[in-house]
Enzyme design. Structure first.
Site, PDB file in Angstrom:
ATOM      1  CB  SER A 132       0.370   5.345   2.673  1.00 43.03           C
ATOM      2  OG  SER A 132       0.459   5.384   3.815  1.00 43.03           O
ATOM      3  CG  HIS A 170       3.665   2.915   4.631  1.00 47.51           C
ATOM      4  ND1 HIS A 170       3.446   1.335   4.738  1.00 47.51           N
ATOM      5  CD2 HIS A 170       2.611   3.248   4.145  1.00 47.51           C
ATOM      6  CE1 HIS A 170       2.509   1.214   3.830  1.00 47.51           C
ATOM      7  NE2 HIS A 170       1.913   2.191   3.433  1.00 47.51           N
ATOM      8  NE  ARG A 226       8.461  -0.239   2.012  1.00 46.73           N
ATOM      9  CZ  ARG A 226       7.350  -0.290   1.564  1.00 46.73           C
ATOM     10  NH1 ARG A 226       6.218  -0.552   2.090  1.00 46.73           N
ATOM     11  NH2 ARG A 226       7.160   0.532   0.438  1.00 46.73           N
TER      12      ARG A 226
END
Length: 198
Positions: free
Chosen positions: A12, A38, A35
């Site tokens: 990812s 994500h 993050r």
């Protein structure tokens, strides 16, 4: 204890970086931006998030030194996987001019005092209440979501001058707020530790 990164997560992040160049961000800013993206699969956060690397460095040090982490709702707590958190929403009550979320911030501050990291991903009123307290936070991750009060509360956070991670738009949420805190948790506390942010 080192965090084991699942191959799906590795892939990812590889795909994220193939679609978005984050190399120009300073290390902790990059960790938070990646993050958060994500967690939401939303590349727009790269230009929507607002933070200062110097604030993140100080907050990172405080976090790894054991500073308390306060969250506004259990959903944020559930997303923070490597640290105990304080959430007082179950103990809070609403009253005239005071939401349960706002009361929970008061209760949490009474418990932890100054120097905590505050992670708000759901309730704009929690963020608004925090700004009225003399909390002297190590960091406020203010990413509440919604059409009523969210963008305004985040603007007030930025105007307060407190060390913060926020975003300009109405979007946000528990997963995004937890991701921002996790970025600081997963980032090594010293140069001798392995990089966990992929």
């Amino acid at each position: 204890m080192n965090r084991v990164v699942h191959p799906i997560e590795q892939e990812s992040f590889r795909r994220l970086r193939a679609r978005l160049d984050t190399s120009h961000f300073p290390p902790l800013t990059r960790a938070v931006v990646e993050r958060v993206i994500h967690s939401a699969a939303d590349l727009e956060y790269a230009s929507d998030l607002v933070m200062d690397e110097g604030d993140l460095v100080k907050a990172h040090a405080a976090l790894h030194a054991g500073a308390p982490v306060v969250v506004d709702v259990e959903m944020v707590a559930a997303g923070i996987t490597r640290r105990e958190t304080v959430c007082r929403l179950r103990d809070a009550v609403s009253g005239p001019g005071l939401t349960r979320s706002a009361h929970a911030m008061r209760l949490a501050y009474e418990e932890v005092g100054p120097g905590a990291l505050w992670v708000i991903g759901c309730a704009p009123t929690a963020l608004e209440e925090l700004l009225t307290l003399d909390a002297a936070p190590a960091l406020v991750i203010g990413l509440p979501v919604g059409f009523v009060g969210a963008a305004e509360s985040k603007a007030a956070l930025r105007e307060s001058g407190l060390p913060a991670v926020s975003n300009v738009s109405e979007k946000g949420g528990s997963a995004v707020a937890a991701a921002a805190l996790n970025a600081l948790l997963y980032h090594p506390a010293s140069a001798d530790e392995p990089e966990e942010n992929l």
